[in-house]
Design a protein around this motif. Sequence first.
Motif, PDB file in Angstrom:
ATOM      1  N   ALA A  14       1.357   9.314  -4.526  1.00  0.00           N
ATOM      2  CA  ALA A  14      -0.090   9.123  -4.697  1.00  0.00           C
ATOM      3  C   ALA A  14      -0.686  10.107  -5.693  1.00  0.00           C
ATOM      4  CB  ALA A  14      -0.794   9.243  -3.349  1.00  0.00           C
ATOM      5  N   ASN A  15      -0.010  11.234  -5.893  1.00  0.00           N
ATOM      6  CA  ASN A  15      -0.523  12.240  -6.827  1.00  0.00           C
ATOM      7  C   ASN A  15       0.231  12.245  -8.146  1.00  0.00           C
ATOM      8  OD1 ASN A  15      -2.560  13.191  -5.130  1.00  0.00           O
ATOM      9  ND2 ASN A  15      -1.123  14.483  -4.022  1.00  0.00           N
ATOM     10  N   ASP A  40       5.953  11.212  -2.001  1.00  0.00           N
ATOM     11  CA  ASP A  40       4.693  10.476  -1.881  1.00  0.00           C
ATOM     12  C   ASP A  40       4.044  10.499  -3.262  1.00  0.00           C
ATOM     13  OD1 ASP A  40       2.008   9.848  -1.632  1.00  0.00           O
ATOM     14  OD2 ASP A  40       1.752  10.851   0.287  1.00  0.00           O
ATOM     15  N   HIS A  67      -0.858  14.461   3.438  1.00  0.00           N
ATOM     16  CA  HIS A  67      -1.789  13.376   3.725  1.00  0.00           C
ATOM     17  C   HIS A  67      -1.424  12.813   5.094  1.00  0.00           C
ATOM     18  CE1 HIS A  67      -3.692   9.379   3.172  1.00  0.00           C
ATOM     19  NE2 HIS A  67      -4.463  10.015   2.315  1.00  0.00           N
ATOM     20  N   GLU A 122       5.579   4.208   2.307  1.00  0.00           N
ATOM     21  CA  GLU A 122       6.164   5.315   3.075  1.00  0.00           C
ATOM     22  C   GLU A 122       7.051   4.779   4.193  1.00  0.00           C
ATOM     23  OE1 GLU A 122       2.972   7.763   4.518  1.00  0.00           O
ATOM     24  OE2 GLU A 122       2.078   7.892   2.526  1.00  0.00           O
ATOM     25  N   LYS A 127      -3.765   3.506  -7.457  1.00  0.00           N
ATOM     26  CA  LYS A 127      -4.329   4.826  -7.765  1.00  0.00           C
ATOM     27  C   LYS A 127      -3.974   5.201  -9.203  1.00  0.00           C
ATOM     28  CE  LYS A 127      -4.486   6.593  -3.104  1.00  0.00           C
ATOM     29  NZ  LYS A 127      -4.016   7.551  -2.098  1.00  0.00           N
ATOM     30  N   ALA A 179       0.868  -1.188   0.000  1.00  0.00           N
ATOM     31  CA  ALA A 179       0.000   0.000   0.000  1.00  0.00           C
ATOM     32  C   ALA A 179       0.896   1.226   0.000  1.00  0.00           C
ATOM     33  CB  ALA A 179      -0.904   0.014   1.241  1.00  0.00           C
ATOM     34  N   GLY A 180       0.287   2.380  -0.212  1.00  0.00           N
ATOM     35  CA  GLY A 180       1.057   3.614  -0.182  1.00  0.00           C
ATOM     36  C   GLY A 180       1.690   3.830   1.183  1.00  0.00           C
ATOM     37  N   ALA A 181       0.898   3.664   2.227  1.00  0.00           N
ATOM     38  CA  ALA A 181       1.407   3.896   3.577  1.00  0.00           C
ATOM     39  C   ALA A 181       2.541   2.914   3.895  1.00  0.00           C
ATOM     40  CB  ALA A 181       0.277   3.758   4.599  1.00  0.00           C
ATOM     41  N   THR A 185      -1.144   9.956   6.281  1.00  0.00           N
ATOM     42  CA  THR A 185      -0.244   8.806   6.382  1.00  0.00           C
ATOM     43  C   THR A 185       1.218   9.241   6.490  1.00  0.00           C
ATOM     44  OG1 THR A 185      -0.238   8.653   3.966  1.00  0.00           O
ATOM     45  CG2 THR A 185      -1.690   7.128   5.145  1.00  0.00           C
ATOM     46  N   ASN A 186       1.573  10.429   5.993  1.00  0.00           N
ATOM     47  CA  ASN A 186       2.986  10.850   6.018  1.00  0.00           C
ATOM     48  C   ASN A 186       3.502  10.987   7.452  1.00  0.00           C
ATOM     49  OD1 ASN A 186       3.278  12.905   2.945  1.00  0.00           O
ATOM     50  ND2 ASN A 186       2.601  10.822   3.253  1.00  0.00           N
TER      51      ASN A 186
HETATM   52  C1  LIG Z   1      -3.840   7.520  -0.724  1.00  0.00           C
HETATM   53  C2  LIG Z   1      -2.731   8.362  -0.285  1.00  0.00           C
HETATM   54  C3  LIG Z   1      -1.737   7.845   0.567  1.00  0.00           C
HETATM   55  C4  LIG Z   1      -1.814   6.469   1.210  1.00  0.00           C
HETATM   56  O1  LIG Z   1      -1.846   5.415   0.304  1.00  0.00           O
HETATM   57  P1  LIG Z   1      -2.562   4.028   0.671  1.00  0.00           P
HETATM   58  O2  LIG Z   1      -2.311   3.179  -0.513  1.00  0.00           O
HETATM   59  O3  LIG Z   1      -4.013   4.354   0.885  1.00  0.00           O
HETATM   60  O4  LIG Z   1      -1.912   3.502   1.911  1.00  0.00           O
HETATM   61  C5  LIG Z   1      -0.657   8.657   0.874  1.00  0.00           C
HETATM   62  N1  LIG Z   1      -0.580   9.917   0.410  1.00  0.00           N
HETATM   63  C6  LIG Z   1      -1.517  10.453  -0.397  1.00  0.00           C
HETATM   64  C7  LIG Z   1      -1.346  11.863  -0.894  1.00  0.00           C
HETATM   65  C8  LIG Z   1      -2.634   9.702  -0.762  1.00  0.00           C
HETATM   66  O5  LIG Z   1      -3.564  10.235  -1.557  1.00  0.00           O
END
Ligand SMILES: *Cc1c(COP(=O)(O)O)cnc(C)c1O
Length: 398
Positions: A181-182, A179, A106, A77, A206, A72-74, A108-109
Amino acid sequence: MNFGVDTGFYPLGSCTMKYNPKINEEIVSQFDGIHPLQPEETVKGVRAVYDFMDKALAEITGMKHFTFLPCAGAHGELTGLMLMREYHMSRGDLARTKVIVPDSAHGTNPASAAVCGLDIVVVKSRPDGLVDVEDLKPLLGPDIAGIMMTNPNTLGLFERDIKEIAALVHECGGLLYYDGANMNPLLGVVRPGDMGFDIMHLNLHKTFSTPHGGGGPGSGPVGVAERIVPFLDIPRTSGFHGNFGIILRACAYILTLGRENVKMAGPLATLSANYIKESLKDCYKLPIPTVCKHEFVFDGIAVDNGVSTLDVAKRLLDYGFHAPTIYFPLLFHQAIMIEPTETESLETIDGFIEVMRTIAREAAEDPELLHGAPHNTPIGRPDETAAARQPILKYAEQ
Ligand SMILES: *Cc1c(COP(=O)(O)O)cnc(C)c1O
């Protein structure tokens, strides 16, 4: 009663609920018979997909190599921050225990940094929504492990000072974490590696074609610049073959679009977002009126008569639209974060704009109508805490 991105507009900002081509699902279904304990020589194709994706993502992002371990994104990280810590420790640079995170980040950071045992230092945004370089300068020093940034940031704005920020952070001995995600609006346009980032993750669920509504399996591969490669001596996938289906979807997506067409996604997503923003800014408060990338944030409805962002979101359901992300980012009290993605037609986008304008008119004329919305859905306003804590996920047998 489900709502799907195939059948309706799903403008959830920060999530990139983009259309995920069905052909990718079909391709993945051909490989669902692989057994986790199958001898390695019988799954050479799996290995080839990972090798291809390592090269493809490295080229797209300007990184040197990727690990597909994080799911996952988190998770990416945390993995990336652990690499950052390893890098500093290997140099005997043990005082670097702080990570700088912008106030627009976000959640999660800072959470990942805390889980990694690092302390968090917040850098402020300027009124134009970008990281304040003057606020950053005094934070930099021998105790800084690095900075975590997303670009475009959580407000959908491109951090134009990124080169200067990268130079400043590197000068103080820190690293830059991206990060990803964007990444959607930057695909094939700008590379994090060229912006000066050292470590990054991508959210394949994403940006690269895995449907993620419902929170299903994800993939947050971590890429590193050359000098971090020695620390990437960790497994390249999670257990057994990793979340192979997701890697394969991303592979199919990249190969289907190809080098030239991948470049279309970003500009189209950016065009869609700016078109909606400009079409609605007279009836919704636009705190930052500059050109955005793939998403932007309104701060509630323009008329001040007690109609909240929640009311607007609920009323959208009556008109058959999924609500955008609301009350995030936390910088604005009535945030509505809209991300239309690159694949919606002009017809769909115009339909959404029309409904948003209708809702703004209704809010001015009949606020009660909005406080009570939705009126046309099977249920109205559930107790959201109970719905999250004690969900009823099947029909009751009676
Ligand atoms: C979704 C998102 C995350 C976390 O990613 P996950 O896959 O949901 O763990 C981190 N930073 C940003 C900017 C996000 O949009």
